[in-house]
Scaffold this motif. Structure first.
Motif, PDB file in Angstrom:
ATOM      1  N   LYS A  14       0.838  -1.193   0.000  1.00 36.91           N
ATOM      2  CA  LYS A  14       0.000   0.000   0.000  1.00 36.91           C
ATOM      3  C   LYS A  14       0.874   1.245   0.000  1.00 36.91           C
ATOM      4  CE  LYS A  14      -3.964  -2.015   2.446  1.00 36.91           C
ATOM      5  NZ  LYS A  14      -4.841  -1.903   3.645  1.00 36.91           N
ATOM      6  N   CYS A  15       0.309   2.320  -0.536  1.00 36.60           N
ATOM      7  CA  CYS A  15       1.035   3.592  -0.591  1.00 36.60           C
ATOM      8  C   CYS A  15       0.654   4.453   0.609  1.00 36.60           C
ATOM      9  CB  CYS A  15       0.719   4.322  -1.893  1.00 36.60           C
ATOM     10  SG  CYS A  15       1.367   6.019  -1.961  1.00 36.60           S
ATOM     11  N   GLU A  16       1.652   5.030   1.280  1.00 34.55           N
ATOM     12  CA  GLU A  16       1.443   6.033   2.315  1.00 34.55           C
ATOM     13  C   GLU A  16       2.285   7.245   1.936  1.00 34.55           C
ATOM     14  OE1 GLU A  16       2.411   4.565   6.176  1.00 34.55           O
ATOM     15  OE2 GLU A  16       1.103   2.813   6.030  1.00 34.55           O
ATOM     16  N   ALA A  17       1.643   8.338   1.583  1.00 35.71           N
ATOM     17  CA  ALA A  17       2.376   9.544   1.193  1.00 35.71           C
ATOM     18  C   ALA A  17       1.719  10.751   1.841  1.00 35.71           C
ATOM     19  CB  ALA A  17       2.393   9.704  -0.327  1.00 35.71           C
ATOM     20  N   SER A  18       2.512  11.610   2.446  1.00 37.12           N
ATOM     21  CA  SER A  18       1.982  12.788   3.125  1.00 37.12           C
ATOM     22  C   SER A  18       3.030  13.886   3.117  1.00 37.12           C
ATOM     23  CB  SER A  18       1.568  12.445   4.558  1.00 37.12           C
ATOM     24  OG  SER A  18       2.650  11.878   5.269  1.00 37.12           O
ATOM     25  N   ARG A  19       2.562  15.110   3.378  1.00 35.42           N
ATOM     26  CA  ARG A  19       3.455  16.273   3.412  1.00 35.42           C
ATOM     27  C   ARG A  19       3.031  17.181   4.556  1.00 35.42           C
ATOM     28  NH1 ARG A  19       3.567  20.301  -1.699  1.00 35.42           N
ATOM     29  NH2 ARG A  19       1.426  20.563  -0.996  1.00 35.42           N
ATOM     30  N   GLU A  20       3.997  17.780   5.225  1.00 31.10           N
ATOM     31  CA  GLU A  20       3.700  18.670   6.354  1.00 31.10           C
ATOM     32  C   GLU A  20       4.760  19.771   6.419  1.00 31.10           C
ATOM     33  OE1 GLU A  20       1.383  20.138   9.213  1.00 31.10           O
ATOM     34  OE2 GLU A  20       0.933  18.198   8.284  1.00 31.10           O
ATOM     35  N   THR A  21       4.355  20.956   6.837  1.00 31.95           N
ATOM     36  CA  THR A  21       5.261  22.098   6.949  1.00 31.95           C
ATOM     37  C   THR A  21       5.133  22.714   8.332  1.00 31.95           C
ATOM     38  OG1 THR A  21       5.105  22.578   4.585  1.00 31.95           O
ATOM     39  CG2 THR A  21       5.896  24.344   5.997  1.00 31.95           C
ATOM     40  N   ALA A  22       6.261  23.133   8.908  1.00 36.25           N
ATOM     41  CA  ALA A  22       6.249  23.799  10.211  1.00 36.25           C
ATOM     42  C   ALA A  22       7.491  24.670  10.330  1.00 36.25           C
ATOM     43  CB  ALA A  22       6.204  22.786  11.348  1.00 36.25           C
ATOM     44  N   VAL A  23       7.423  25.654  11.209  1.00 35.54           N
ATOM     45  CA  VAL A  23       8.572  26.490  11.560  1.00 35.54           C
ATOM     46  C   VAL A  23       9.067  26.025  12.921  1.00 35.54           C
ATOM     47  CG1 VAL A  23       9.379  28.816  12.085  1.00 35.54           C
ATOM     48  CG2 VAL A  23       7.748  28.457  10.229  1.00 35.54           C
ATOM     49  N   VAL A  24      10.356  25.660  13.011  1.00 41.50           N
ATOM     50  CA  VAL A  24      10.912  25.107  14.245  1.00 41.50           C
ATOM     51  C   VAL A  24      12.027  25.995  14.761  1.00 41.50           C
ATOM     52  CG1 VAL A  24      10.322  22.757  13.551  1.00 41.50           C
ATOM     53  CG2 VAL A  24      12.594  23.651  13.022  1.00 41.50           C
ATOM     54  N   ILE A  25      12.269  25.917  16.066  1.00 45.45           N
ATOM     55  CA  ILE A  25      13.271  26.766  16.710  1.00 45.45           C
ATOM     56  C   ILE A  25      14.633  26.083  16.675  1.00 45.45           C
ATOM     57  CG2 ILE A  25      12.536  25.900  18.985  1.00 45.45           C
ATOM     58  CD1 ILE A  25      13.487  28.594  20.131  1.00 45.45           C
ATOM     59  N   MET A  26      15.257  26.113  15.482  1.00 46.60           N
ATOM     60  CA  MET A  26      16.619  25.616  15.340  1.00 46.60           C
ATOM     61  C   MET A  26      17.222  26.188  14.065  1.00 46.60           C
ATOM     62  SD  MET A  26      18.213  21.753  15.374  1.00 46.60           S
ATOM     63  CE  MET A  26      17.971  21.583  17.125  1.00 46.60           C
ATOM     64  N   ASN A  27      18.490  26.508  14.130  1.00 47.26           N
ATOM     65  CA  ASN A  27      19.229  26.987  12.972  1.00 47.26           C
ATOM     66  C   ASN A  27      19.267  25.917  11.878  1.00 47.26           C
ATOM     67  OD1 ASN A  27      22.063  27.033  11.533  1.00 47.26           O
ATOM     68  ND2 ASN A  27      21.631  29.135  12.157  1.00 47.26           N
ATOM     69  N   HIS A  28      19.168  26.355  10.621  1.00 52.35           N
ATOM     70  CA  HIS A  28      19.081  25.397   9.510  1.00 52.35           C
ATOM     71  C   HIS A  28      20.325  24.524   9.392  1.00 52.35           C
ATOM     72  CE1 HIS A  28      21.230  28.838   7.904  1.00 52.35           C
ATOM     73  NE2 HIS A  28      21.570  28.167   6.834  1.00 52.35           N
ATOM     74  N   ILE A  29      21.497  25.062   9.705  1.00 52.59           N
ATOM     75  CA  ILE A  29      22.729  24.270   9.618  1.00 52.59           C
ATOM     76  C   ILE A  29      22.726  23.168  10.677  1.00 52.59           C
ATOM     77  CG2 ILE A  29      25.237  24.345   9.786  1.00 52.59           C
ATOM     78  CD1 ILE A  29      24.105  25.649   7.263  1.00 52.59           C
ATOM     79  N   ASN A  30      22.263  23.501  11.885  1.00 50.75           N
ATOM     80  CA  ASN A  30      22.184  22.481  12.938  1.00 50.75           C
ATOM     81  C   ASN A  30      21.198  21.380  12.577  1.00 50.75           C
ATOM     82  OD1 ASN A  30      23.980  24.046  14.301  1.00 50.75           O
ATOM     83  ND2 ASN A  30      22.568  24.763  15.861  1.00 50.75           N
ATOM     84  N   LEU A  31      20.103  21.755  11.921  1.00 46.05           N
ATOM     85  CA  LEU A  31      19.128  20.751  11.491  1.00 46.05           C
ATOM     86  C   LEU A  31      19.750  19.784  10.492  1.00 46.05           C
ATOM     87  CD1 LEU A  31      15.698  22.589  11.008  1.00 46.05           C
ATOM     88  CD2 LEU A  31      16.233  20.733  12.581  1.00 46.05           C
ATOM     89  N   VAL A  32      20.492  20.317   9.539  1.00 40.37           N
ATOM     90  CA  VAL A  32      21.151  19.471   8.541  1.00 40.37           C
ATOM     91  C   VAL A  32      22.127  18.521   9.230  1.00 40.37           C
ATOM     92  CG1 VAL A  32      22.766  19.476   6.599  1.00 40.37           C
ATOM     93  CG2 VAL A  32      20.864  21.095   6.638  1.00 40.37           C
ATOM     94  N   GLU A  33      22.872  19.030  10.209  1.00 44.40           N
ATOM     95  CA  GLU A  33      23.832  18.192  10.923  1.00 44.40           C
ATOM     96  C   GLU A  33      23.133  17.045  11.648  1.00 44.40           C
ATOM     97  OE1 GLU A  33      27.094  18.530  14.563  1.00 44.40           O
ATOM     98  OE2 GLU A  33      26.370  20.340  13.567  1.00 44.40           O
TER      99      GLU A  33
END
Length: 727
Positions: A299-318
């Motif tokens: 079965k297929c399960e596909a979803s999308r979600e967007t949010a603003v989080v309290i963390m620097n983008h570079i730290n998130l990538v790390e």
């Protein structure tokens, strides 16, 4: 009323008056979360034993080491940078130091050496990068002056249609990107990866080849937790012949992820609860190549979600690219994870272009939902607009086996930098899965996409970012009683609670590492029981540990269940171990704006004198997709050390607690962080009990009956307290 055996290091007879002074309690202070928003991406390291005490009016806890002590430890470090307990004790005797001081000095020294090495590497990378840029400029100038060999004039496109010209440009761009990644990979794998067709037709779908072997996960969530019996079907690292296809697949997956994250209707349709679900027919039309047709029965399960989080983008990538950090942050979703091979570490000292082959096991915190194993490549790329993207895509085609039950189509997230240390995250989760093993209780939750979908990933990330921000907060008010103000003590207590949560989540799911025995007819739904041996793990008491868990439905909204279970005033209604005693919160650390997200230290004043002053470490956390109340009895002497900044890794824990999930029928009133108002709850109750302190002992039927009765009685009490005895 039955009483479980007291365990050494777990349920001690504790004397608060003897071990905790009034000054100790006054030093326990709170966290003000909003202060963390000013430094959401900063990493405040605690002071070492040699550093100045930041409190000018307070007595230093550590003296400065003498020159002789430093010279002796420096000399020993050159020969042995990782001394064992015996060596540290010998050094401490010779130098007149405490063993803990010697341990901290060596830890700090190793960190210092690592930092110097990384600085040297970064300098070399910058030099290499500048050289590549200069070469690139020379090539650009040479190309701009190129002329036609036939007529001598400037080069021209020639006669071709617009579509053909566009496709050729796109093809050239993709080939350039693949060549660039291949060249980077060659530096690390030893030989160039060349001579491959661009975007070749997909190989017929072949499931993953899974044998049996040990799994090298991180401590606490991998094979170490369950000893020799904890086996995950081994996946070998990719061969040299596989690597061109992996690189090609990663580049194509990145293109697909970017488009899926940015497209709207008709590809994405909005459900009644506000979630974005995929239009499968439109997906096939938009992405006809993909990774091959869906396997039969999936079965297929596909979803999308967007949010603003309290963390620097570079730290998130790390976090996303470091398997240890990633599996820790998402411990409620990722039961185990491992990087099999790094094809590229990226360029210019960051993760741009990083490529790694991974395997992971994804979970729902219940023994009634099978985990999902996946073998995939993860690719990270920085795009021209400053956006970072991290994409996963399955490598099932590389390993033939009928055992594969889950594969990841291009899934991952886009991360955009926002002001004041925030980031905007758009998450896409696209899975094809055989979910026939899911229990009927969880069918609706899983099929709706809320069990493994994008909303749960983003909600977990949002909550964990708040937790990390609060841990780094430095402006902690000193007025409220019970608030921990000692920065080192806060860090140690949060680290201990984090280990407790990881251990609970990894031990409650239907992982391939677990062998559950089902007990029926207990008054609760079927109880799953398993045992494990703990021998040389300082974080767990030695002996035979019995784990038991059951999941059941309650016709009560998750928020009401969560508030009831985390409230110390109602704890005596369900907690048999408290024996009807009064529960008081001694200390707490707030973990975000939601009042339910906190780490607490509780004292149980039991009517039974043999259990008076029992301490309990508890973490409660909630978001719209899942809530947890996890706790463990702790030794008061060990907790005093932790509250003073001591190493929490040596505190023995056997976590128990609750995982609360929506039943899949409720409607959300908005995005991440907003409350839900309807629907029932799926509650998992789990206990870990030390039944024998001798690891070689045999498990008795009496011990199983004891834990079984503990589960059944707890379930009955919860149902009675929430007025749903017939649920």
């Amino acid at each position: 009323m039955f009483q479980p055996n007291m365990m050494d290091g777990q349920l001690h007879q504790l004397d608060m008056a003897q071990n905790t002074s009034e000054s100790d309690l006054a030093r326990i202070r709170d966290d003000e979360f909003d202060s963390a928003t000013k430094s959401g991406s900063e990493n405040h390291e605690g002071a070492s034993g040699d550093d100045q005490d930041p409190r000018p009016n307070k007595k230093k806890r550590y003296h400065r080491h003498t020159q002789h002590q430093i010279q002796e430890m420096e000399a020993f470090f050159k020969e042995c940078p990782h001394p064992d307990d015996k060596q540290r004790k010998e050094l401490s005797r010779e130098l007149g130091l405490e063993p803990l001081q010697v341990k901290f000095w060596f830890q700090n020294k190793r960190t210092q050496m690592k930092t110097q090495h990384e600085r040297h590497e970064n300098t070399n990378l910058r030099t290499e990068n500048e050289k590549l840029r200069a070469d690139n400029m020379r090539y650009r100038e040479a190309l701009s002056n190129a002329s036609c060999p036939n007529c001598g004039g400037p080069t021209a496109i020639g006669e071709m249609s617009f579509d053909e010209h566009h496709l050729r440009l796109e093809n050239a761009r993709l080939r350039e990107e693949i060549d660039r990644i291949s060249a980077i990979a060659a530096k690390y794998v030893g030989k160039p990866v060349v001579n491959y067709p661009l975007l070749s037709p997909p190989v017929p779908t072949r499931p993953l080849d899974l044998g049996v072997g040990s799994f090298g996960g991180q401590p606490g969530i991998g094979g170490e937790m369950y000893g020799a019996g904890d086996l995950l079907r081994t996946i070998n690292a990719p061969t040299e012949a596989d690597k061109p296809m992996i690189i090609e697949l990663a580049v194509a997956a990145m293109e697909e992820l970017i488009r899926m994250a940015k497209m709207g209707e008709p590809l994405w349709m909005t459900n009644l609860d506000g979630t974005s679900m995929i239009n499968e027919d439109e997906y096939i039309r938009t992405f006809p190549r993909g990774i091959g047709p869906r396997p039969s029965g999936f079965k297929c399960e596909a979803s999308r979600e967007t949010a603003v989080v309290i963390m620097n983008h570079i730290n998130l990538v790390e976090i996303l690219m470091d398997v240890s950090q990633w599996s820790t942050v998402f411990s409620g979703i990722v039961s185990r994870a491992m990087t099999l091979e790094v094809l590229s570490t990226g360029v210019a000292g960051n993760y741009n272009g990083a490529l790694q082959v991974m395997t992971a096991e994804f979970q729902v915190p219940s023994p009634l939902v099978p985990t999902r194993e996946s073998y995939y490549v993860r690719y990270c790329k920085q795009h021209a607009d400053g956006t970072w993207a991290v994409v996963d895509v399955s490598l099932d085609n590389l390993r033939p086996s009928p055992a594969v039950r889950c594969r990841r189509r291009p899934s991952g997230c886009l991360i955009q930098e926002m002001p004041n240390g925030y980031s905007k995250v758009t998450w896409v989760e696209h899975i094809e899965v055989d979910d026939r093993g899911v229990h009927n209780l969880y069918k609706q939750l899983v099929s709706s996409g809320n069990a493994f979908g994008a909303k749960r990933w983003v909600a977990t990330l949002d909550r964990q970012c708040e937790r990390l921000a609060s841990a780094m907060a430095t402006n902690i008010p000193t007025g409220d009683i019970g608030v921990i103000t000692n920065q080192e003590g806060r860090k140690s207590m949060l680290k201990l609670a984090e280990r407790m949560v990881i251990s609970f989540c990894a031990g409650v799911s239907a992982s391939t590492a677990h062998t559950w025995t089902t007990l029926s007819g207990t008054g609760a739904d079927d109880v799953r029981v398993m045992t494990r041996k703990s021998i040389d793990d300082p974080g767990r008491p030695p002996g035979i540990v019995l784990s038991a868990a059951t999941s059941f439905w309650l016709p009560v909204p998750p928020k009401r269940v969560f508030d009831f279970l985390r409230d110390e005033n109602s704890r005596s209604e369900w907690d048999i171990l408290s024996n009807g005693g009064v529960v008081q919160e001694m200390a707490h650390i707030a973990n975000g704006r939601e009042t339910g997200n906190c780490v607490s230290l509780l004292r149980v004043n039991s009517a039974n004198s043999s259990q008076s002053n029992m301490l309990i470490l508890q973490e409660s956390c909630t978001d719209p997709t899942a809530s947890f109340v996890i706790y463990a009895p702790v030794d008061i002497v060990a907790m005093n050390l932790v509250l003073n900044g001591g190493d929490p890794d040596y505190v023995a824990l056997l976590p128990s607690g609750f995982a609360i999930l929506p039943d899949g029928t409720m409607a959300h009133e908005g995005g991440i962080g907003e409350a839900t108002t309807s629907g029932g709850s799926l509650l998992t109750v789990a206990f870990q009990i030390l039944v024998d302190s001798v690891p070689t002992a045999k498990l008795s039927l009496g011990s199983v009956a004891t834990v079984n009765n503990l589960i059944a009685c707890t379930v009955e009490r919860i149902k009675a307290s929430l007025s749903c005895e017939n649920a």
